[in-house]
Design a protein around this motif. Sequence first.
Motif, PDB file in Angstrom:
ATOM      1  N   PRO A  94     -10.189   6.631   1.043  1.00  0.00           N
ATOM      2  CA  PRO A  94      -9.638   5.504   1.802  1.00  0.00           C
ATOM      3  C   PRO A  94      -9.937   4.165   1.143  1.00  0.00           C
ATOM      4  CG  PRO A  94     -11.534   6.426   2.915  1.00  0.00           C
ATOM      5  CD  PRO A  94     -11.247   7.324   1.757  1.00  0.00           C
ATOM      6  N   GLN A  95      -9.019   3.253   1.321  1.00  0.00           N
ATOM      7  CA  GLN A  95      -9.203   1.891   0.828  1.00  0.00           C
ATOM      8  C   GLN A  95      -9.967   1.048   1.835  1.00  0.00           C
ATOM      9  OE1 GLN A  95      -5.241   0.577   0.114  1.00  0.00           O
ATOM     10  NE2 GLN A  95      -4.851   2.105  -1.441  1.00  0.00           N
ATOM     11  N   ALA A  96      -9.936   1.457   3.091  1.00  0.00           N
ATOM     12  CA  ALA A  96     -10.633   0.708   4.143  1.00  0.00           C
ATOM     13  C   ALA A  96     -11.279   1.672   5.121  1.00  0.00           C
ATOM     14  CB  ALA A  96      -9.666  -0.210   4.885  1.00  0.00           C
ATOM     15  N   TRP A  97     -12.513   1.357   5.499  1.00  0.00           N
ATOM     16  CA  TRP A  97     -13.260   2.113   6.497  1.00  0.00           C
ATOM     17  C   TRP A  97     -13.536   1.172   7.657  1.00  0.00           C
ATOM     18  CZ3 TRP A  97     -14.967   7.180   5.553  1.00  0.00           C
ATOM     19  CH2 TRP A  97     -14.885   7.629   4.239  1.00  0.00           C
ATOM     20  N   VAL A  98     -13.377   1.637   8.873  1.00  0.00           N
ATOM     21  CA  VAL A  98     -13.700   0.839  10.064  1.00  0.00           C
ATOM     22  C   VAL A  98     -14.761   1.607  10.841  1.00  0.00           C
ATOM     23  CG1 VAL A  98     -12.827  -0.190  12.183  1.00  0.00           C
ATOM     24  CG2 VAL A  98     -11.368  -0.109  10.149  1.00  0.00           C
TER      25      VAL A  98
END
Length: 164
Positions: A94-98
């Motif tokens: 993933p490019q972004a983790w939340v």
Amino acid sequence: MTEEKEAGEGASLGVSHINIYRGLAASIGMVLQSVTPGCGAVGDIGLTLLRQAQTSGAVRTDVSFNDLIYVITAVSLAVEQEGASPQRVRSLRPQAWVIPSWHISHPDMLQLKRMLSQRLYPGPREVYATSLMAAKRLANRRLTSQLRSRDGHVVVRVAPDGAS
């Protein structure tokens, strides 16, 4: 387009965003049981999206909104046990983790280390945490200093055609 084909295409394109850790299942339940206008709107929008998916043939017409919520909740509960295993991190990239970090145990430092690891997959990524507790921030400064955010809300915007 069949559900199987869509799933295969999504897998081949890769994942650009992922959300892990305890909270999604509980959040969904709290939102849908709330009587606030904002929370009511979440249910309304979800129902509208389900109807659009049914009209396009992506989802069977006999699937109810509650069925969809049960599936989302089941998947989120299954993932939160070991959401960032090395294999999952390596394959999803993933490019972004939340991270909904509402508890002193969030984020788990091993999981955060994996999210940030250039050995598991090279390239840029952003990790966003909400409500990171001060004790966690101080005790694990080496990793938590790499977070793009440590407090606040995270809004993910998706283009109308589904592209991000």
